[in-house]
Write an enzyme that holds these catalytic residues in place. Structure first.
Site, PDB file in Angstrom:
ATOM      1  N   HIS A 176       5.860  -9.977  -1.760  1.00  0.00           N
ATOM      2  CA  HIS A 176       5.434 -10.949  -0.744  1.00  0.00           C
ATOM      3  C   HIS A 176       5.856 -12.385  -1.077  1.00  0.00           C
ATOM      4  O   HIS A 176       5.801 -13.257  -0.201  1.00  0.00           O
ATOM      5  CB  HIS A 176       3.917 -10.933  -0.575  1.00  0.00           C
ATOM      6  CG  HIS A 176       3.386  -9.674   0.024  1.00  0.00           C
ATOM      7  ND1 HIS A 176       3.845  -9.162   1.211  1.00  0.00           N
ATOM      8  CD2 HIS A 176       2.424  -8.812  -0.417  1.00  0.00           C
ATOM      9  CE1 HIS A 176       3.188  -8.039   1.484  1.00  0.00           C
ATOM     10  NE2 HIS A 176       2.335  -7.801   0.515  1.00  0.00           N
TER      11      HIS A 176
ATOM     12  N   ASP B  20       5.857   0.206  -0.242  1.00  0.00           N
ATOM     13  CA  ASP B  20       4.503  -0.341  -0.232  1.00  0.00           C
ATOM     14  C   ASP B  20       3.964  -0.289   1.194  1.00  0.00           C
ATOM     15  O   ASP B  20       4.731  -0.365   2.157  1.00  0.00           O
ATOM     16  CB  ASP B  20       4.543  -1.787  -0.732  1.00  0.00           C
ATOM     17  CG  ASP B  20       3.171  -2.366  -0.993  1.00  0.00           C
ATOM     18  OD1 ASP B  20       2.739  -2.353  -2.155  1.00  0.00           O
ATOM     19  OD2 ASP B  20       2.529  -2.853  -0.031  1.00  0.00           O
TER      20      ASP B  20
ATOM     21  N   HIS C   5       2.436  -2.509   2.750  1.00  0.00           N
ATOM     22  CA  HIS C   5       2.636  -3.804   3.409  1.00  0.00           C
ATOM     23  C   HIS C   5       4.123  -4.149   3.448  1.00  0.00           C
ATOM     24  O   HIS C   5       4.850  -3.877   2.493  1.00  0.00           O
ATOM     25  CB  HIS C   5       1.895  -4.906   2.659  1.00  0.00           C
ATOM     26  CG  HIS C   5       0.427  -4.651   2.482  1.00  0.00           C
ATOM     27  ND1 HIS C   5      -0.102  -4.101   1.334  1.00  0.00           N
ATOM     28  CD2 HIS C   5      -0.610  -4.868   3.324  1.00  0.00           C
ATOM     29  CE1 HIS C   5      -1.406  -3.985   1.468  1.00  0.00           C
ATOM     30  NE2 HIS C   5      -1.741  -4.439   2.671  1.00  0.00           N
TER      31      HIS C   5
ATOM     32  N   ASP D 264      -0.154   2.120  -2.251  1.00  0.00           N
ATOM     33  CA  ASP D 264      -1.218   1.865  -1.292  1.00  0.00           C
ATOM     34  C   ASP D 264      -0.983   2.529   0.062  1.00  0.00           C
ATOM     35  O   ASP D 264      -1.824   2.409   0.960  1.00  0.00           O
ATOM     36  CB  ASP D 264      -1.454   0.366  -1.107  1.00  0.00           C
ATOM     37  CG  ASP D 264      -0.196  -0.470  -1.089  1.00  0.00           C
ATOM     38  OD1 ASP D 264       0.912   0.113  -1.083  1.00  0.00           O
ATOM     39  OD2 ASP D 264      -0.301  -1.705  -1.090  1.00  0.00           O
TER      40      ASP D 264
END
Length: 336
Positions: free
Chosen positions: A123, A158, A160, A245
């Protein structure tokens, strides 16, 4: 098959705050999975990145800001992203792990590298820490490899979207970025039609998947799109932004992968490059049982070894398959 397991005690000293999901117990779960795999494990200490290496993907002002906040005892960069007094060493070792591992793998033919680093990275923008991430570990490594003339692909599974990585390479045709993530979800980027810009148009795939998506759809994604497109691209290296995740037990998201799916995805990468040209970076994942089991399964997949999953792949809602069909249409128009 050997596993170069890059770790360091400093990673356990990165403290993002009491009850924060980014906690040292995650690293303990990864280690459990590493040694449960039964593979030949070589522990390697991750070295520190200097400012020149950090500067491959970050502005001088950002590097200075992170250093100063931590030197003052730590603090918050945004509501989700924090650092403590031990976070600088952890962050620069996380950033230095990838280039160092690539150098070690250059002389290997039967090895894969797992970088069990903290804080994670995907990120982090060039000028901003966010989403638990201070520096973008995979982006720094990709830029480093580019400097040696390599073609690089980054596969991000991931849950996200890796907005920092996507932004870094959106206009770069020499780094192919592929992300499979829950959407709409944090950080709100990575829609199906985000395909790169300028000369990089067509070198980004964002598989923006609805909550409830399971392993059957991920298998379609890898077999019908990821592997064929990567073969056509011909990378020298594949970097994996590996979040656990997307596992169905994870408390922070809504995708439904199992250990069997992480085994499958890792094994599919071997259709494109040998294991010795794969670097796996730890990103998210917050259920300790899921992290341990998925780490073991993923490493066995990267080693082309069988794995008996305690849970078979789960099926996706029809919406997920309609989304994938829309993705195929978008990518066909972009790439031909």
């Amino acid at each position: 098959m050997r596993v170069l397991y890059l770790t360091h005690p400093a990673f356990y000293r990165h403290q993002a705050g009491r009850h924060h999901p980014e906690r040292p117990a995650r690293l303990e779960a990864v280690e459990q999975g590493v040694f449960s795999s039964g593979l030949d494990i070589e522990e390697v200490e991750a070295p520190e990145a200097d400012d020149n290496l950090l500067g491959l993907a970050h502005t001088p002002a950002h590097i200075t800001h992170v250093r100063d906040v931590i030197a003052a005892g730590g603090g918050r960069f945004d509501p989700d992203t924090a650092a403590g007094p031990g976070s600088w060493e952890a962050a620069v070792r996380a950033a230095g792990a990838g280039p160092f591992a690539a150098g070690l793998l250059e002389a290997e033919s039967e090895a894969v590298a797992l970088l069990a680093v903290s804080p994670p990275g995907h990120h982090a923008l060039a000028d901003r820490a966010m989403g638990f991430c201070l520096f973008n570990n995979a982006a720094i490594t990709a830029r480093y490899l580019q400097g040696g003339g390599a073609r690089v692909a980054i596969v991000d599974w991931d849950v996200h979207h890796g907005n920092g990585t996507d932004a870094e390479f959106a206009d770069d045709p020499e780094v192919f970025y592929i992300s499979a993530h829950q959407w709409p979800y944090y950080p709100g980027t990575g829609a199906l039609d985000e395909v790169g810009t300028g000369p990089g148009r067509g070198y980004t795939i964002n598989a923006a998947l609805p909550a409830g998506t399971g392993g059957d759809l991920y298998r379609r994604l890898f077999e019908e799109m990821v592997v064929p497109r990567l073969r056509r691209y011909g990378p020298d290296w594949i970097l994996v932004s590996c979040g656990f995740d997307a596992h169905h037990l994870d408390p922070l998201a809504g995708l439904r992968l199992t250990e069997a799916d992480y085994h499958f995805m890792a094994s599919q990468l071997l259709e494109v490059v040998p294991a010795s040209r794969i670097l796996i970076f730890l990103e998210g994942g917050y259920n300790l049982e899921a992290i341990a089991g998925s780490t073991e399964a993923m490493l066995l997949g990267a080693a082309a070894r069988p794995y008996q999953s305690p849970t078979p792949s789960l099926t996706s809602p029809s919406l997920a398959h309609r989304v994938f069909d829309a993705l195929v249409g978008i990518q066909h128009r972009v790439s031909g």
